[in-house]
Design a protein around this motif. Structure first.
Motif, PDB file in Angstrom:
ATOM      1  N   ILE A  96     -91.211  11.302  -4.264  1.00 32.36           N
ATOM      2  CA  ILE A  96     -92.105  10.586  -5.194  1.00 32.36           C
ATOM      3  C   ILE A  96     -92.086  11.224  -6.580  1.00 32.36           C
ATOM      4  O   ILE A  96     -92.928  10.900  -7.421  1.00 32.36           O
ATOM      5  CB  ILE A  96     -93.548  10.519  -4.651  1.00 32.36           C
ATOM      6  CG1 ILE A  96     -94.200  11.920  -4.647  1.00 32.36           C
ATOM      7  CG2 ILE A  96     -93.605   9.885  -3.281  1.00 32.36           C
ATOM      8  CD1 ILE A  96     -95.698  11.898  -4.403  1.00 32.36           C
ATOM      9  N   ALA A  97     -91.124  12.122  -6.822  1.00 31.73           N
ATOM     10  CA  ALA A  97     -91.109  12.863  -8.090  1.00 31.73           C
ATOM     11  C   ALA A  97     -91.076  11.946  -9.304  1.00 31.73           C
ATOM     12  O   ALA A  97     -91.699  12.243 -10.330  1.00 31.73           O
ATOM     13  CB  ALA A  97     -89.931  13.826  -8.130  1.00 31.73           C
ATOM     14  N   ASP A  98     -90.342  10.808  -9.206  1.00 28.22           N
ATOM     15  CA  ASP A  98     -90.284   9.921 -10.363  1.00 28.22           C
ATOM     16  C   ASP A  98     -91.653   9.330 -10.655  1.00 28.22           C
ATOM     17  O   ASP A  98     -92.090   9.266 -11.818  1.00 28.22           O
ATOM     18  CB  ASP A  98     -89.244   8.827 -10.155  1.00 28.22           C
ATOM     19  CG  ASP A  98     -89.449   8.027  -8.880  1.00 28.22           C
ATOM     20  OD1 ASP A  98     -90.210   8.473  -7.998  1.00 28.22           O
ATOM     21  OD2 ASP A  98     -88.848   6.944  -8.759  1.00 28.22           O
ATOM     22  N   HIS A  99     -92.372   8.897  -9.609  1.00 25.71           N
ATOM     23  CA  HIS A  99     -93.731   8.398  -9.797  1.00 25.71           C
ATOM     24  C   HIS A  99     -94.642   9.507 -10.337  1.00 25.71           C
ATOM     25  O   HIS A  99     -95.457   9.276 -11.229  1.00 25.71           O
ATOM     26  CB  HIS A  99     -94.306   7.877  -8.472  1.00 25.71           C
ATOM     27  CG  HIS A  99     -93.854   6.497  -8.134  1.00 25.71           C
ATOM     28  ND1 HIS A  99     -94.593   5.371  -8.412  1.00 25.71           N
ATOM     29  CD2 HIS A  99     -92.719   6.054  -7.547  1.00 25.71           C
ATOM     30  CE1 HIS A  99     -93.940   4.302  -8.003  1.00 25.71           C
ATOM     31  NE2 HIS A  99     -92.803   4.691  -7.471  1.00 25.71           N
ATOM     32  N   ALA A 100     -94.500  10.696  -9.754  1.00 27.97           N
ATOM     33  CA  ALA A 100     -95.350  11.818 -10.152  1.00 27.97           C
ATOM     34  C   ALA A 100     -95.186  12.155 -11.623  1.00 27.97           C
ATOM     35  O   ALA A 100     -96.166  12.397 -12.343  1.00 27.97           O
ATOM     36  CB  ALA A 100     -95.042  13.044  -9.289  1.00 27.97           C
ATOM     37  N   VAL A 101     -93.943  12.171 -12.087  1.00 29.05           N
ATOM     38  CA  VAL A 101     -93.674  12.512 -13.484  1.00 29.05           C
ATOM     39  C   VAL A 101     -94.276  11.472 -14.423  1.00 29.05           C
ATOM     40  O   VAL A 101     -94.894  11.821 -15.439  1.00 29.05           O
ATOM     41  CB  VAL A 101     -92.156  12.670 -13.708  1.00 29.05           C
ATOM     42  CG1 VAL A 101     -91.824  12.657 -15.195  1.00 29.05           C
ATOM     43  CG2 VAL A 101     -91.669  13.970 -13.069  1.00 29.05           C
TER      44      VAL A 101
END
Length: 393
Positions: free
Chosen positions: A262-267
């Protein structure tokens, strides 16, 4: 009724916008603002109006027309010099943007991912060898973006210390004029040497690539100045302030640790939530109407990025950090023709470094209370000066 720009942030929630912006946005999203030099212009705080102003060519970014909204931001009575494309309107801006866009494609930034992973691993190894507590700014958040931008420009990493302190001086709101002048001259002198070296012996880097264009040395130096200044400080503060926000929101921290995918959402959510660029300024080129108000030619309009990114009219429950929030819509990188050129590079760095940090140190925690962490209220770009962290082995 006119007011000054709110800048005071809550000590126990340093990731939140300055106090008073939310009330302004609710009551009067376009309000009168008194600038430090006595100019009376405007402040925009709603998401819709921020996007409208940033996309409207009747509002200029030219520095000689603008009035800085906080003390310490240097004003100018001169147009942006050749190559300082972020201080130009179309068509001047268009020429530079067209040349540079090819250097910052999504594909090229993604090709950097593996390299950034290696740089990150090296710094995490050094942190582990040192042991806690460490200052995460000095150990990780500052050196990784610095190395990436130096390599992108083709600047030797050994030169980073030579220019980094001068670049930071240019972002300080309390730097004396003579210190600013010294810093500006030092960075430009260094970049002049670097451009000359690239013309003599081109390599596989951005500046070398630009030497094949019709850009003059002055233009190349100033483009390098813009890119170096942005690359050395913005991602640094997103990494450090983002880590602080995650460590202060255990449920969101756990979600990212459990699923690095989920790193893209998190960023995207951290970019929205933190909004480290406090404002940008535009100046009306002609009389016009905005939100029922008459804006006169020559009046400066300050656009509040943090207020726009916390607007409940656009984001559900905007004051809650939600790493699974649908991406898109924030204006952390601006909007319109001046939207951040290096945004894909920033995304790649954040998507790599934050999950890697949390995976390497699963017991990472703050080493001091939140209210004891020194925030960058004295800098143009918001963040923290230091971030003491530790972990159990």
């Amino acid at each position: 009724m006119s007011m000054t720009l709110p800048t005071t942030r809550p000590a126990t929630r340093p990731w939140d916008p300055p106090e008073g912006l939310a009330e302004l946005r609710e009551q009067r999203p376009l309000s009168r603002l008194t600038y430090p030099d006595g100019h009376v212009g405007w402040l925009v705080t709603s998401h819709a109006l921020v996007r409208e102003v940033l996309a409207d060519p009747r509002f200029s970014v030219r520095p000689e027309l603008a009035h800085p909204p906080v003390p310490g931001v240097p004003g100018s009575d001169q147009p942006a010099p050749p190559g300082i494309f972020n201080g130009m309107d179309a068509p001047g801006h268009t020429r530079y943007r067209r040349i540079l866009t090819g250097q910052f494609t999504v594909r090229r930034m993604r090709l950097l991912t593996e390299h950034i992973e290696g740089i990150t691993a090296d710094h995490l190894d050094a942190m582990g060898k040192h042991g806690g507590p460490v200052d995460l700014v000095a150990a990780l958040a500052q050196p990784i973006p610095a190395q990436v931008v130096c390599e992108l420009l083709g600047a030797p990493m050994a030169d980073r210390a030579r220019v980094q302190a001068h670049v930071l001086d240019l972002f300080r709101l309390d730097s004396p004029p003579e210190q600013m002048a010294t810093a500006y001259a030092a960075v430009h002198a260094y970049l002049g040497e670097l451009v000359a070296a690239k013309r003599a012996e081109p390599a596989d880097d951005l500046l070398s690539g630009l030497t094949t264009s019709d850009l003059s040395d002055e233009e190349l130096v100033n483009i390098g100045f813009v890119l170096l200044g942005a690359g050395l400080d913005t991602t640094t503060n997103m990494l450090s302030l983002g880590t602080l926000a995650l460590l202060s929101h255990p449920d969101q921290l756990a979600a990212l640790r459990a699923d690095p995918g989920i790193a893209d959402h998190a960023v995207e959510e951290l970019l929205r939530y933190l909004s480290i660029i406090p404002f940008t300024v535009r100046t009306a080129l002609e009389d016009l109407e905005l939100h029922g108000e008459r804006i006169q030619a020559g009046e400066s309009v300050t656009v509040s990025i943090p207020a726009a990114n916390r607007d409940p009219a656009h984001f559900a429950d905007p004051d809650t950090l939600d790493l699974l929030r649908p991406t898109g819509g924030h204006v952390a990188f601006g909007h319109g023709i001046h939207q951040c050129l290096g945004q894909q590079l920033a995304r790649v760095e954040l998507q790599v470094v934050l999950p890697a940090l949390l995976a390497r140190f699963p017991a990472l925690r703050l080493a001091v209370p939140v209210e004891d962490i020194p925030t960058r209220t004295d800098m143009l770009i918001y963040g923290v000066h230091t971030l003491p962290v530790t972990w159990e082995v």
